[in-house]
Design an enzyme around this catalytic site. Structure first.
Site, PDB file in Angstrom:
ATOM      1  N   GLY A 228       4.026  -3.839   6.238  1.00  0.00           N
ATOM      2  CA  GLY A 228       3.633  -2.326   6.349  1.00  0.00           C
ATOM      3  C   GLY A 228       3.413  -1.538   5.229  1.00  0.00           C
ATOM      4  N   ASP A 229       3.047  -2.321   3.840  1.00  0.00           N
ATOM      5  CA  ASP A 229       2.691  -1.488   2.721  1.00  0.00           C
ATOM      6  C   ASP A 229       1.982  -2.555   1.903  1.00  0.00           C
ATOM      7  OD1 ASP A 229       2.323   0.767   1.226  1.00  0.00           O
ATOM      8  OD2 ASP A 229       4.241   0.606   0.349  1.00  0.00           O
ATOM      9  N   LEU A 230       0.989  -3.159   2.355  1.00  0.00           N
ATOM     10  CA  LEU A 230       0.396  -4.278   1.534  1.00  0.00           C
ATOM     11  C   LEU A 230      -0.951  -3.429   0.629  1.00  0.00           C
ATOM     12  CD1 LEU A 230       0.050  -7.479   3.570  1.00  0.00           C
ATOM     13  CD2 LEU A 230       1.161  -7.153   1.728  1.00  0.00           C
ATOM     14  N   ASN A 231      -0.484  -2.483  -0.174  1.00  0.00           N
ATOM     15  CA  ASN A 231      -1.420  -1.562  -0.837  1.00  0.00           C
ATOM     16  C   ASN A 231      -1.909  -2.439  -2.157  1.00  0.00           C
ATOM     17  OD1 ASN A 231       0.262  -0.638  -2.983  1.00  0.00           O
ATOM     18  ND2 ASN A 231       1.477   0.519  -1.561  1.00  0.00           N
ATOM     19  N   ASN A 234       0.888  -3.366  -4.707  1.00  0.00           N
ATOM     20  CA  ASN A 234       1.870  -4.064  -4.020  1.00  0.00           C
ATOM     21  C   ASN A 234       1.599  -5.708  -3.734  1.00  0.00           C
ATOM     22  OD1 ASN A 234       3.911  -2.232  -3.899  1.00  0.00           O
ATOM     23  ND2 ASN A 234       3.795  -1.851  -1.709  1.00  0.00           N
TER      24      ASN A 234
END
Length: 376
Positions: A228-231, A234
């Protein structure tokens, strides 16, 4: 996070531990003596890079860790954090470059500590993870090949989690969690944080289209657990020299599992595309490379592919609206909160101006070129 007040209480409850408090905490909870501490940027928790002193008779084990102190709101849900910790350990055992979770002196994966702030006693959940090498993708050159590998990694992660079991796994059904892509309509209550301009008009249009074209098709998407947050902050990469002497970048770390929830395969690829666009000099073309990598593991259905454009626009809206809102609450953290906004509004407007058909054509043609080996 069922209301704006909930989000506000969470944001306002960001921990503010001093270096001295952190040293004492690491020693009392984890039995490790701190030699050096450095704060790390964070959204609404508090993170520290912690170096540990070696005892004379100890030569094994890591010396660098990340201490995570959850805000008071998320600390009220220790079951969720326990599940996240077990997922990190499960993925690590499966060969993914995730941190190891350091156990407390009481052999738990996390601990609740209570601090008397004078007017009230506040409780914070703390955990210690091994420090991963590398630098964020945001600070590294991104090639089409690396984008492909990141797309592939996102799909492999979701596919591997199909085999994950835990008695408290239902915690990941986070119905009102603002960062689940399913909850884009919840953004309406935060729109006041935006200026009354074209940006707000685009967000309102995206929310309207989301309700009409995504909400009605959710039952047709394949469900899974999402990171949900593979930015771009990260995912860590390290470089090595190729045979020709060029630098080759490989993923060396996956960070921050705090936004995990039940979602859909198409959510994961949309979120990954969104964040890989942020620092790109050629953002519209990013999606095709990420999609090709993802589909080399999990091919999307026609319905899922048809929702991808709107889901990427929706993730931009979530990130940009919540950053604007959080900046009003935490002006001192503005630089970190507005990382996405620096280029995000521009990318969102460009996608909207080009339109779904034109953007999809670039994405799908790029993805198709991998089948014949052209882009490789």
């Amino acid at each position: 996070m069922s209301s704006g007040d909930d989000r506000q209480s969470q944001a306002l409850a960001k921990p503010s531990f001093s270096d001295i408090q952190v040293s004492a905490l690491v020693e009392s909870v984890f039995g490790l003596k701190v030699s050096k501490i450095q704060p790390l940027p964070s959204y609404d928790d508090q993170n520290f890079h912690v170096c540990i002193s070696r005892s004379r008779d100890s030569t094994d084990g890591p010396t660098e860790y990340v201490l995570k102190i959850n805000n008071t709101e998320s600390s009220k849900n220790p079951d969720l954090i326990e599940v996240q910790n077990h997922i990190i350990m499960f993925l690590n055992a499966a060969g993914f470059p995730t941190a190891s979770v350091c156990r407390t002196k009481g052999d738990s994966t996390a601990s609740i500590i209570s601090i008397d702030s004078g007017s009230e006693i506040k409780s914070y959940l703390v955990r210690l993870l091994t420090y991963l090498p590398g630098r964020p993708i945001a600070e590294s050159p991104i090639s089409p090949q690396l984008l492909y590998e990141i797309g592939r990694l996102a799909a492999q992660l979701d596919k591997t989690l199909e085999k994950f079991h835990h008695p408290k796994l239902s915690c990941l059904h986070r119905e009102n969690f603002i960062w689940n892509l399913k909850n884009v309509p919840l953004l309406e209550k935060y729109l006041y944080a935006l200026d009354q301009d074209r940006n707000q008009e685009i967000v309102e249009q995206v929310i309207k289209l989301f309700k009409e074209e995504v909400m009605t098709k959710l039952s047709l998407f394949r469900e899974c657990i999402n990171h949900g947050d593979l930015n771009d902050h990260n995912i860590l990469v390290e470089s090595s020299k190729s045979a020709s002497g060029d630098a080759v970048y490989q993923v060396s770390g996956i960070l921050d599992f705090d936004d995990m929830s039940y979602g859909y395969y198409v959510f994961e690829v949309a979120i990954t595309i969104t964040y890989m666009m942020i620092e790109s000099k050629n953002p519209i073309h990013v999606g095709g490379h990420v999609l090709a990598g993802f589909e080399s593991v999990i091919p999307l259905t026609a319905v899922e592919r048809g929702a991808l454009f709107l889901l990427v626009c929706s993730r931009f809206c979530q990130s940009l609206v919540m950053a604007a809102y959080s900046c009003q609450l935490h002006p001192e953290n503005k630089e970190y909160l507005m990382i996405t906004a620096k280029t995000g509004w521009k990318h969102l407007q460009q996608m909207f101006d080009m339109g779904q058909k034109a953007v999809e054509e670039i994405w799908f043609d790029t993805a198709k070129s991998y089948e014949s080996g052209i882009s490789m």
